[in-house]
Design a protein around this motif. Structure first.
Motif, PDB file in Angstrom:
ATOM      1  N   LEU A  90     -31.675  14.593  -7.231  1.00 38.34           N
ATOM      2  CA  LEU A  90     -32.869  15.419  -7.389  1.00 38.34           C
ATOM      3  C   LEU A  90     -32.815  16.145  -8.733  1.00 38.34           C
ATOM      4  O   LEU A  90     -31.765  16.650  -9.130  1.00 38.34           O
ATOM      5  CB  LEU A  90     -32.974  16.448  -6.261  1.00 38.34           C
ATOM      6  CG  LEU A  90     -33.092  15.910  -4.835  1.00 38.34           C
ATOM      7  CD1 LEU A  90     -33.231  17.065  -3.850  1.00 38.34           C
ATOM      8  CD2 LEU A  90     -34.278  14.966  -4.711  1.00 38.34           C
ATOM      9  N   PRO A  91     -33.956  16.263  -9.424  1.00 36.12           N
ATOM     10  CA  PRO A  91     -33.955  16.966 -10.706  1.00 36.12           C
ATOM     11  C   PRO A  91     -34.081  18.481 -10.560  1.00 36.12           C
ATOM     12  O   PRO A  91     -34.099  19.200 -11.563  1.00 36.12           O
ATOM     13  CB  PRO A  91     -35.179  16.388 -11.420  1.00 36.12           C
ATOM     14  CG  PRO A  91     -36.115  16.053 -10.306  1.00 36.12           C
ATOM     15  CD  PRO A  91     -35.234  15.579  -9.164  1.00 36.12           C
ATOM     16  N   TYR A  92     -34.183  18.962  -9.336  1.00 35.61           N
ATOM     17  CA  TYR A  92     -34.342  20.398  -9.076  1.00 35.61           C
ATOM     18  C   TYR A  92     -33.260  20.854  -8.103  1.00 35.61           C
ATOM     19  O   TYR A  92     -32.713  20.053  -7.342  1.00 35.61           O
ATOM     20  CB  TYR A  92     -35.730  20.686  -8.483  1.00 35.61           C
ATOM     21  CG  TYR A  92     -36.034  19.912  -7.214  1.00 35.61           C
ATOM     22  CD1 TYR A  92     -35.665  20.400  -5.962  1.00 35.61           C
ATOM     23  CD2 TYR A  92     -36.691  18.686  -7.268  1.00 35.61           C
ATOM     24  CE1 TYR A  92     -35.935  19.689  -4.806  1.00 35.61           C
ATOM     25  CE2 TYR A  92     -36.968  17.970  -6.114  1.00 35.61           C
ATOM     26  CZ  TYR A  92     -36.592  18.477  -4.893  1.00 35.61           C
ATOM     27  OH  TYR A  92     -36.863  17.778  -3.745  1.00 35.61           O
ATOM     28  N   HIS A 129     -42.178  10.356  -5.383  1.00 29.08           N
ATOM     29  CA  HIS A 129     -41.614  10.396  -4.028  1.00 29.08           C
ATOM     30  C   HIS A 129     -42.630  10.867  -2.997  1.00 29.08           C
ATOM     31  O   HIS A 129     -42.291  11.525  -2.022  1.00 29.08           O
ATOM     32  CB  HIS A 129     -40.368  11.278  -4.002  1.00 29.08           C
ATOM     33  CG  HIS A 129     -39.202  10.657  -4.710  1.00 29.08           C
ATOM     34  ND1 HIS A 129     -39.069  10.676  -6.068  1.00 29.08           N
ATOM     35  CD2 HIS A 129     -38.126   9.967  -4.235  1.00 29.08           C
ATOM     36  CE1 HIS A 129     -37.964  10.046  -6.418  1.00 29.08           C
ATOM     37  NE2 HIS A 129     -37.383   9.598  -5.321  1.00 29.08           N
ATOM     38  N   GLY A 130     -43.889  10.520  -3.233  1.00 27.46           N
ATOM     39  CA  GLY A 130     -44.902  10.747  -2.212  1.00 27.46           C
ATOM     40  C   GLY A 130     -45.833  11.907  -2.454  1.00 27.46           C
ATOM     41  O   GLY A 130     -46.748  12.128  -1.661  1.00 27.46           O
ATOM     42  N   GLY A 131     -45.601  12.688  -3.527  1.00 31.55           N
ATOM     43  CA  GLY A 131     -46.486  13.806  -3.807  1.00 31.55           C
ATOM     44  C   GLY A 131     -46.529  14.793  -2.658  1.00 31.55           C
ATOM     45  O   GLY A 131     -45.492  15.259  -2.174  1.00 31.55           O
ATOM     46  N   ALA A 132     -47.729  15.081  -2.184  1.00 28.32           N
ATOM     47  CA  ALA A 132     -47.897  16.051  -1.106  1.00 28.32           C
ATOM     48  C   ALA A 132     -47.422  15.530   0.243  1.00 28.32           C
ATOM     49  O   ALA A 132     -47.299  16.305   1.200  1.00 28.32           O
ATOM     50  CB  ALA A 132     -49.367  16.466  -1.002  1.00 28.32           C
ATOM     51  N   ALA A 139     -38.705  15.537   1.491  1.00 28.79           N
ATOM     52  CA  ALA A 139     -39.299  16.700   2.143  1.00 28.79           C
ATOM     53  C   ALA A 139     -38.252  17.769   2.440  1.00 28.79           C
ATOM     54  O   ALA A 139     -38.483  18.966   2.239  1.00 28.79           O
ATOM     55  CB  ALA A 139     -40.007  16.282   3.433  1.00 28.79           C
ATOM     56  N   LEU A 140     -37.082  17.341   2.927  1.00 26.80           N
ATOM     57  CA  LEU A 140     -36.019  18.303   3.212  1.00 26.80           C
ATOM     58  C   LEU A 140     -35.561  18.997   1.931  1.00 26.80           C
ATOM     59  O   LEU A 140     -35.339  20.223   1.910  1.00 26.80           O
ATOM     60  CB  LEU A 140     -34.847  17.604   3.883  1.00 26.80           C
ATOM     61  CG  LEU A 140     -35.074  17.150   5.332  1.00 26.80           C
ATOM     62  CD1 LEU A 140     -33.901  16.305   5.807  1.00 26.80           C
ATOM     63  CD2 LEU A 140     -35.272  18.355   6.246  1.00 26.80           C
ATOM     64  N   GLY A 141     -35.407  18.232   0.844  1.00 25.96           N
ATOM     65  CA  GLY A 141     -35.015  18.832  -0.421  1.00 25.96           C
ATOM     66  C   GLY A 141     -36.036  19.841  -0.905  1.00 25.96           C
ATOM     67  O   GLY A 141     -35.687  20.946  -1.361  1.00 25.96           O
ATOM     68  N   GLN A 142     -37.318  19.496  -0.795  1.00 30.26           N
ATOM     69  CA  GLN A 142     -38.376  20.408  -1.240  1.00 30.26           C
ATOM     70  C   GLN A 142     -38.434  21.670  -0.386  1.00 30.26           C
ATOM     71  O   GLN A 142     -38.620  22.778  -0.903  1.00 30.26           O
ATOM     72  CB  GLN A 142     -39.719  19.693  -1.197  1.00 30.26           C
ATOM     73  CG  GLN A 142     -39.874  18.601  -2.242  1.00 30.26           C
ATOM     74  CD  GLN A 142     -41.229  17.927  -2.173  1.00 30.26           C
ATOM     75  OE1 GLN A 142     -42.175  18.462  -1.580  1.00 30.26           O
ATOM     76  NE2 GLN A 142     -41.347  16.747  -2.768  1.00 30.26           N
ATOM     77  N   PHE A 319     -43.150  23.773  -4.312  1.00 29.16           N
ATOM     78  CA  PHE A 319     -43.735  22.474  -4.034  1.00 29.16           C
ATOM     79  C   PHE A 319     -44.940  22.644  -3.097  1.00 29.16           C
ATOM     80  O   PHE A 319     -45.965  22.006  -3.280  1.00 29.16           O
ATOM     81  CB  PHE A 319     -42.701  21.536  -3.412  1.00 29.16           C
ATOM     82  CG  PHE A 319     -41.667  21.078  -4.389  1.00 29.16           C
ATOM     83  CD1 PHE A 319     -41.945  20.071  -5.307  1.00 29.16           C
ATOM     84  CD2 PHE A 319     -40.411  21.654  -4.411  1.00 29.16           C
ATOM     85  CE1 PHE A 319     -41.000  19.646  -6.220  1.00 29.16           C
ATOM     86  CE2 PHE A 319     -39.454  21.237  -5.317  1.00 29.16           C
ATOM     87  CZ  PHE A 319     -39.743  20.239  -6.226  1.00 29.16           C
ATOM     88  N   SER A 320     -44.813  23.500  -2.098  1.00 27.46           N
ATOM     89  CA  SER A 320     -45.877  23.684  -1.118  1.00 27.46           C
ATOM     90  C   SER A 320     -46.971  24.594  -1.668  1.00 27.46           C
ATOM     91  O   SER A 320     -46.743  25.768  -1.925  1.00 27.46           O
ATOM     92  CB  SER A 320     -45.315  24.294   0.171  1.00 27.46           C
ATOM     93  OG  SER A 320     -46.365  24.684   1.033  1.00 27.46           O
TER      94      SER A 320
END
Length: 418
Positions: A90-92, A129-132, A139-142, A319-320
């Motif tokens: 992940l870049p974040y 990776h799917g955007g929204a 999703a878990l990372g975000q 992200f959200s």
């Protein structure tokens, strides 16, 4: 009918069991026990690498931490700790311990232009990776990342709120497409400048247009208004945010030229916008409170095609988008300014009105609409908003609605003593 949640649900909590700095971690480690603590996002693989073999770690949560080897993490689990390692690839960060700064988001621009910026790289990863609608792993990372931002935001605003109170936080909403140098842009910049000088924490959605202008004004609040005018003139040479590289380059140039405050008026001056003795002392130490040097921006990678707003003092980037929007409105208890905007701004008007109507986050401040003609004729939200707030279960709140064409009047409304 919904009722407000209990106060202890909506007020930020102070957590004494969270460790977010290496210095605090090392101090706790000397006691021999990390039992029950949460260690967030630390690089425990860097020298001096801590020796964890003798520490009590029952119930300790290590989230987003890096260890010298996988065996270190496995040993912690065997001894009763819970370990959520950072996700690879992940870049974040999956558990940021601090809010972003403009320098963080712009990192890489000098070498690779807009495409090479940290902010852009994260956005491209988000899209890939799917955007929204990301896959499960993404999703878990975000979600972990956004929780870390939540936590960092509470930490960053705690001292300000303790000193100035929740009614000192003012939100500024408006159109993202307003070009630099335009009359609405200049108006929003002066608004941010005056509010920051009046000890208000300026909060925006972190995008371009009105949002950038408001953070720019707050960024230059410790400088004379002539510097603000000059900065806007320079920014106006790259007015369109779709011209990503020029738009970003000029913003960085303005930060380079106007990044530090200059000599201030004497504290005893009659000018109500003059800076206090405490501020003068801060400047003498070279320590400028970030809240008075740009305020807060709360953007989202959902709109990552828009260049980063590089004038906020701190940036809580999510992200959200749903969490981000609710967070802005939850914080802005000292009032909200709505500059002309379209669907997104109107959505924010009534999302905020819902919170005020039901008292979701406690008492709300004024709703100030800049550009009377726009908000009464082009988008006549006042006609619906006043009767709605007038019927609140907490009494007639319609007087909280103000329309004006004058920035100075808007500031007077937002800074008036209750």
């Amino acid at each position: 009918m919904p009722t407000p949640p209990p106060a202890d649900v909506i007020e930020p909590h102070t957590c004494t069991d969270e460790i977010e700095t290496r210095a605090e971690f090392d101090r706790r480690l000397t006691t021999g026990s990390l039992v029950g603590l949460t260690v967030q996002g630390l690089r425990l693989d860097l020298d001096p690498v801590p020796d964890l073999t003798a520490a009590e770690v029952t119930g300790t949560l290590f989230v987003g931490c890096r260890f010298a080897s996988r065996e270190v993490g496995a040993d912690l689990v065997r001894r009763g700790a819970n370990v959520v390692p950072p996700f690879s690839g992940l870049p974040y960060p999956t558990q940021p311990s601090h809010l972003y700064t403009p320098e963080d988001l712009a990192a890489g621009f000098a070498e690779g232009g807009f495409a090479g910026m940290y902010d852009t790289r994260v956005y491209e990863h988000f899209r890939a990776h799917g955007g929204a609608l990301p896959d499960v792993r993404e999703a878990l990372g975000q979600r972990l990342h956004d929780h870390g931002v939540d936590n960092a935001l509470a930490d960053a605003t705690r001292a300000w709120l303790a000193t100035h109170g929740p009614q000192s936080v003012v939100g500024i909403m408006g159109g993202h497409a307003v070009p630099r140098g335009s009359a609405p842009y200049r108006m929003a910049a002066v608004l941010g400048w005056e509010l920051a000088r009046a000890d208000r924490l300026v909060v925006t959605g972190g995008g371009p247009g009105v949002m950038e202008a408001a953070n720019l004004g707050a960024h230059l609040a410790l400088r004379p208004v002539e510097d603000l005018d000059a900065a806007i003139d320079l920014l106006a040479t790259a007015p369109d945010f779709t011209d990503h590289d020029r738009y970003t380059a000029v913003a960085l140039r303005v930060r380079e030229l106007y990044g530090r405050p200059v000599a201030l008026p004497r504290p005893e001056a009659a000018d109500p916008g003059s800076v206090s003795r405490a501020d003068s002392a801060e400047l003498a130490r070279g320590d400028v409170d970030w809240a008075r040097a740009g305020g807060l921006a709360i953007p989202t990678w959902l709109y990552g095609h828009e260049p980063a707003n590089l004038f906020a003092g701190r940036i809580a980037k999510y992200f959200s988008n749903a969490i981000r929007e609710d967070t802005i409105l939850r914080l802005a208890r000292g009032g909200i300014v709505f500059a002309p905007g379209r669907a997104g701004t109107v959505q924010e008007v009534f999302q905020a009105a819902t919170k005020t109507y039901y008292g979701t986050d406690g008492a709300s401040g004024a709703y100030v609409f800049l550009d009377r003609a726009y908000w009464t004729h082009e988008l006549p939200v006042e006609a619906l908003l006043r009767p709605l707030l007038g019927a609140s279960p907490f009494g007639d709140l319609s007087s909280s609605v103000h329309l004006t064409d004058d920035v100075h009047e808007a500031v007077r409304v937002l800074t008036a003593t209750p």
